[in-house]
Enzyme design. Structure first.
Site, mmCIF file in Angstrom:
data_model
loop_
_atom_site.group_PDB
_atom_site.id
_atom_site.type_symbol
_atom_site.label_atom_id
_atom_site.label_comp_id
_atom_site.label_asym_id
_atom_site.label_seq_id
_atom_site.Cartn_x
_atom_site.Cartn_y
_atom_site.Cartn_z
ATOM 1 N N PRO A 1 0.839 -1.255 -0.210
ATOM 2 C CA PRO A 1 0.209 0.140 0.176
ATOM 3 C C PRO A 1 0.892 1.499 0.034
ATOM 4 C CG PRO A 1 -0.767 -1.919 1.817
ATOM 5 C CD PRO A 1 0.505 -2.049 1.234
ATOM 6 N N GLU A 2 0.479 1.820 -1.154
ATOM 7 C CA GLU A 2 1.578 3.057 -1.098
ATOM 8 C C GLU A 2 0.092 4.371 -0.698
ATOM 9 O OE1 GLU A 2 3.467 3.842 -4.537
ATOM 10 O OE2 GLU A 2 3.172 1.911 -4.387
ATOM 11 N N HIS B 1 -5.097 -14.197 9.613
ATOM 12 C CA HIS B 1 -4.418 -13.131 9.658
ATOM 13 C C HIS B 1 -4.840 -11.949 10.746
ATOM 14 C CE1 HIS B 1 -4.371 -14.820 5.555
ATOM 15 N NE2 HIS B 1 -3.442 -16.140 5.993
ATOM 16 N N ARG C 1 1.826 -11.052 5.414
ATOM 17 C CA ARG C 1 2.841 -11.088 5.686
ATOM 18 C C ARG C 1 3.641 -10.367 7.118
ATOM 19 N NH1 ARG C 1 4.245 -10.505 -0.024
ATOM 20 N NH2 ARG C 1 6.572 -10.732 1.204
#
Ligand code: ZN
Length: 285
Positions: A2-3, A97, A119
């Protein structure tokens, strides 16, 4: 990863739910969910009422009424905030998650906020707000992003002209400007017809101005389309993907035709990153 446009989409989603709501319970389910730099365990926030949801670059933070602490969050590679409301959704089992889960109450309405991270490069931490700048102390070194009122293009251009590194590396430097990552760097450099390995100091003012306006334009367009869900790791607080991936000009388009001149897009590697460019539109010399 994500940016700025993806993180801003998340911020807007959180802003619809959190301000005015009080944290009833908050807990973590993974040791990496809270960064070691956290000033306190997250349960310090129990009982506090959220005041606002802020962002600088790729950092998000919550502020609280009558309290100087902030909860900072970085999504890392795959962090997702998800809001669940309604008795049925809240009763469902937590996703495997989920790294953090918090129960909020706003008037008579209760909802659950989960932080999911496949992750586990994302993190949260408690920090104090710097009074002068209203930014958490631990991210004071992060430069304003192009969407902020404090963003000063002249200052950024001066910094870029003095930089000794390649232009792509310079625009990824979060102390020069924040929010730009690999995808939007490649897209903006293509728009401005600048090769990513050009030395920043060899570009003139007009090229640097064009590059900054390209960064802003490409991120604004991506934000309008809900961000880029290129690797399926990004979704908004409702679990929805963004649609900008279909509009990418170079990123992930190796071998496909340049949308401007038809030349095949190339992928090159430097500083352990992939860069995508049109060899005809973006000349090194
Ligand atoms: Zn081209």
């Amino acid at each position: 990863m994500p940016e700025l446009p993806e993180v801003e989409s998340v911020r807007r989603g959180l802003e619809e739910h959190l301000p005015g709501a009080r944290i009833l319970t908050i807990g973590t389910l993974h040791p990496r969910a809270v960064s070691q730099k956290s000033k306190a365990p997250l349960d310090l926030l129990q009982g506090l009422r959220c005041e606002s949801v802020k962002r600088r670059g790729k950092y998000l933070w919550l502020t609280f009424e009558r309290d100087e602490h902030a909860l900072i969050a970085h999504l890392g590679m795959s962090g997702q905030f998800r809001v669940f409301q309604g008795r049925k959704a809240m009763k469902e089992e937590l996703h495997p998650h989920v790294r953090m889960t918090a129960l909020f109450k706003d008037g008579r309405k209760e909802f659950r906020l989960d932080f999911l991270d496949q992750r586990t490069f994302g993190w949260m931490r408690i920090d104090e707000i710097d009074e002068e700048s209203s930014v958490p102390k631990s991210i004071l070194h992060v430069a304003p992003d192009p969407f902020e009122d404090h963003f000063d293009p002249h200052r950024v251009i001066e910094r870029l002209k003095r930089s000794k590194s390649e232009i792509k590396r310079a625009i990824l430097d979060q102390t020069i400007l924040s929010g730009v990552g690999n995808i939007y760097a490649d897209e903006a450099l293509w728009r401005a017809k600048i090769h990513p390995e050009r030395k920043a100091s060899t570009l003139n003012d007009a090229q640097l101005r064009l590059l900054l306006s390209s960064i802003r334009a490409v991120m604004k367009r991506a934000l309008d389309l809900g961000g880029t869900s290129f690797d399926h790791l990004y979704v908004n607080v409702n679990g929805e993907s963004g649609y900008f991936a279909t509009r990418l000009a170079v990123y992930g388009r190796e071998g496909e035709r340049c949308r401007r001149c038809g030349t095949a897009i190339r992928r090159i590697t430097f500083t352990n990153r992939s860069s995508h460019l049109c060899p005809r539109c973006q000349r090194l010399r």
